[in-house]
Write an enzyme that holds these catalytic residues in place. Sequence first.
Site, mmCIF file in Angstrom:
data_model
loop_
_atom_site.group_PDB
_atom_site.id
_atom_site.type_symbol
_atom_site.label_atom_id
_atom_site.label_comp_id
_atom_site.label_asym_id
_atom_site.label_seq_id
_atom_site.Cartn_x
_atom_site.Cartn_y
_atom_site.Cartn_z
ATOM 1 N N THR A 1 129.400 34.348 34.194
ATOM 2 C CA THR A 1 129.136 35.767 33.953
ATOM 3 C C THR A 1 129.225 36.531 35.263
ATOM 4 O O THR A 1 129.196 35.945 36.346
ATOM 5 C CB THR A 1 127.730 36.001 33.372
ATOM 6 O OG1 THR A 1 126.753 35.811 34.407
ATOM 7 C CG2 THR A 1 127.443 35.067 32.213
ATOM 8 N N ASP A 2 129.290 37.828 35.178
ATOM 9 C CA ASP A 2 129.057 38.662 36.347
ATOM 10 C C ASP A 2 127.543 38.795 36.524
ATOM 11 O O ASP A 2 126.753 38.316 35.702
ATOM 12 C CB ASP A 2 129.732 40.021 36.178
ATOM 13 C CG ASP A 2 130.095 40.662 37.516
ATOM 14 O OD1 ASP A 2 129.463 40.316 38.534
ATOM 15 O OD2 ASP A 2 131.000 41.503 37.542
ATOM 16 N N TYR A 3 127.148 39.452 37.585
ATOM 17 C CA TYR A 3 125.737 39.556 37.997
ATOM 18 C C TYR A 3 124.874 40.103 36.855
ATOM 19 O O TYR A 3 125.040 41.246 36.438
ATOM 20 C CB TYR A 3 125.668 40.480 39.208
ATOM 21 C CG TYR A 3 124.426 40.417 40.041
ATOM 22 C CD1 TYR A 3 124.438 39.814 41.291
ATOM 23 C CD2 TYR A 3 123.242 40.984 39.611
ATOM 24 C CE1 TYR A 3 123.303 39.771 42.088
ATOM 25 C CE2 TYR A 3 122.101 40.949 40.385
ATOM 26 C CZ TYR A 3 122.130 40.344 41.623
ATOM 27 O OH TYR A 3 121.002 40.306 42.403
ATOM 28 N N THR A 4 123.960 39.274 36.334
ATOM 29 C CA THR A 4 123.053 39.591 35.216
ATOM 30 C C THR A 4 123.805 40.055 33.963
ATOM 31 O O THR A 4 123.261 40.807 33.150
ATOM 32 C CB THR A 4 121.978 40.634 35.594
ATOM 33 O OG1 THR A 4 122.604 41.890 35.895
ATOM 34 C CG2 THR A 4 121.157 40.177 36.787
ATOM 35 N N GLY A 5 125.037 39.581 33.798
ATOM 36 C CA GLY A 5 125.842 40.012 32.654
ATOM 37 C C GLY A 5 125.216 39.669 31.321
ATOM 38 O O GLY A 5 125.354 40.428 30.347
#
Length: 762
Positions: free
Chosen positions: A285-289
């Site tokens: 995922t991207d950051y906290t996606g």
Amino acid sequence: MKLLTKVLAVVLFSISLQAAAQNSDAVKMKTFIDVLMKKMTLDEKLGQLNLPGAGDIVTGQASNSDIGKKIREGKVGGLFNIKSVAKIKAVQKVAVEESRLKIPMIFGMDVIHGYQTTFPIPLGMSCIWDMNLVEKAARVAATEASADGICWTFSPMVDISRDPRWGRISEGNGEDAYLGSRIAAAMVKGYQGNDLSKNNTIMSCVKHYAMYGAAEAGRDYNTTDMSRVRMYNEYLPPYKAAVDAGVGSVMASFNEVDGIPATANKFLMTDVLRNQWGFKGFVVTDYTGINEMEAHGIGDLQQVSALALKAGVDMDMVGEGFLTTLKKSLEEKKVTQQQIDVACRLVLEAKYKLGLFEDPYKYCNEQRAATEIFTPANRKVAREIAGESFVLLKNNGGLLPLKKSATIALIGPLADAKENMPGTWSVATDFSTPISVLQGLKSAVGNQGKVLYAKGSNLDADSMIEERGTMFGKSLHRDRRPKEVILKEALDIASQADVVVAAVGESSEMSGESASRSDIGIPKLQQELLEALLKTGKPVVLVLFAGRPLTLTWENEHVPAILDVWFSGTEAGDAIADVLFGDVNPSGKLSTTFPQNIGQVPLYYNHKNTGRPLPEGQWFQKFRSNYLDVSNDPLYPFGYGLSYTSFSYSDITLSSKTIKGNQSITATVTVTNAGNRAGKEVVQLYTRDLVGSITRPVKELKGFQKITLAAGESKKVTFTISNADLKFYNSDLKYVAEPGDFKLFIGGNSRDVKEADFKYQL
């Protein structure tokens, strides 16, 4: 004939040996991971799916940190944004010497456009149109990052964008799927090389999958909604090119697609990525996606974590939704053990391919860290590439190149701003090292002439806008004096000079993540500075800093010379001097269309006709698709860029007027350097499908060659066109080439071209 048969036999034997070796390696990897996973508890498997940031780790305290405790418990699969051999070695030691199963960790970082030796921002890099140099930049970045302990980069970013309001357009390769695909493949090859187990290669992560660059209103993280036909033809190709090049990992994007956030989108993560494209790596995922899907409104953390896993996401960056909720979801039968095992296996396979099980400390060589980072050789490459990325937008009267014997007034808030030279996402750069324009010009001039300097204005009249645009240690050191005093100082300097060089535009953090702009012009305060400088009567050269296409209609009308230098890295000042003084002839070509004003956005070259297209060459016609107040034309078209010399093109010669079946034809033009100095030209090939089962673009880039010509030299440039170049995804999403009439265009940009006609027959 016998010799040919023997050669063919040798080639086939070599291929079979390679295939056998690869199969053997795959069997060894599977056996190793099978044995390891049988030993793993559920908690340890979930731990491999957890990718926290390295926020609380400092040298000497890895074991005692909160993350250190989790690593010891087997609850961390990797870390990102931690650098230096000392720190990474200390953290890896906890994993492989203090945890139960001693599984090594993977260490990632945003190595976006170089490591400590910083190259042009990706949008600038895309204007080079030279895949060898693109690959070379990625190779240098991989060498430096791996020497400092990093084995995984969140790059390349290949999101197609046609909306310059979107700040992250600076991180991508522009508006075109073909050019973007070529760059994606070159960067993956540069990072990963031919052998990922070597200690100077790093695993690449293509992002942001998918369609992140098509966010509505150009606002970051916003909704994306488009047809499948458009997706497949115009936005997905660069991601697929990275997969075809062997990229080791993929990052999910923040936006929703078809009403489902990409992080939980099974169509994207499984149907397309794995089933259609055959991707074998892991998805992060991207950051906290995952957590952010709660705000999208599709469930609480447990629900969205389960949705992400089932969609095909394997690793959770920062949010710890997988770590804290999947066990409960498994008990409640909302996910399966097989889904967890598949994700865990893919993460472990990445570590195996990187050679971390064989040597967890392979990237922790202090000797490499001391000798392979920010070297003179790497800086030389960065300077060369920076000069190749600049786009000469205007040069009336041959004002450029300048003479080193002149007295030059260098004026503008970006003139002595070395911290801003690397641009956005330069997280490993030492900001004491970049070369400012002032430093570069003074070094180039030496004792031959004079370089006078004044700031002239602040970045923006609004101090808060300047603060937002100069974050992360990139201050412009705001001048608190009255603007009239700052301006007068600049005008006094200009009066003493032969020529004025105005270094103006955006600051480095006015583009990038969460840096969208609703007005994409040069800030008004700097425009006022330009107007005042022009009123002095001195010739003015605009050195433009930008992370996006800007609206430059006024500047184009009034300023005699404009050189777009983007943000060109640690060697920016020297590279800018190289081009301003003619030691390097500019050859960059735009990878994005520049609009006349913000109301034209989105504006891109490969648009489709409406049923009522405006006739070519006209501004306005009632009941046609146009504006009342501006023409449909761009200010600068895709592929555009001037040189200190000029190039002429002959008419196109086709080897045949018809392509039959799987056969091909060639198209040849003679390009002549009609000026008095050597230069480089990007010869561009476009096609148009005149009649299709679905509507087709007015032009599509299908090839390009960058050539070097001496003054007066001519060269024949030949392109081969086959049915593969004519294929597109039809309404059934089948990849087809349809018979019919086509146009072919060759020229130095998408607007100024020679034309020829041909047919395709089955």
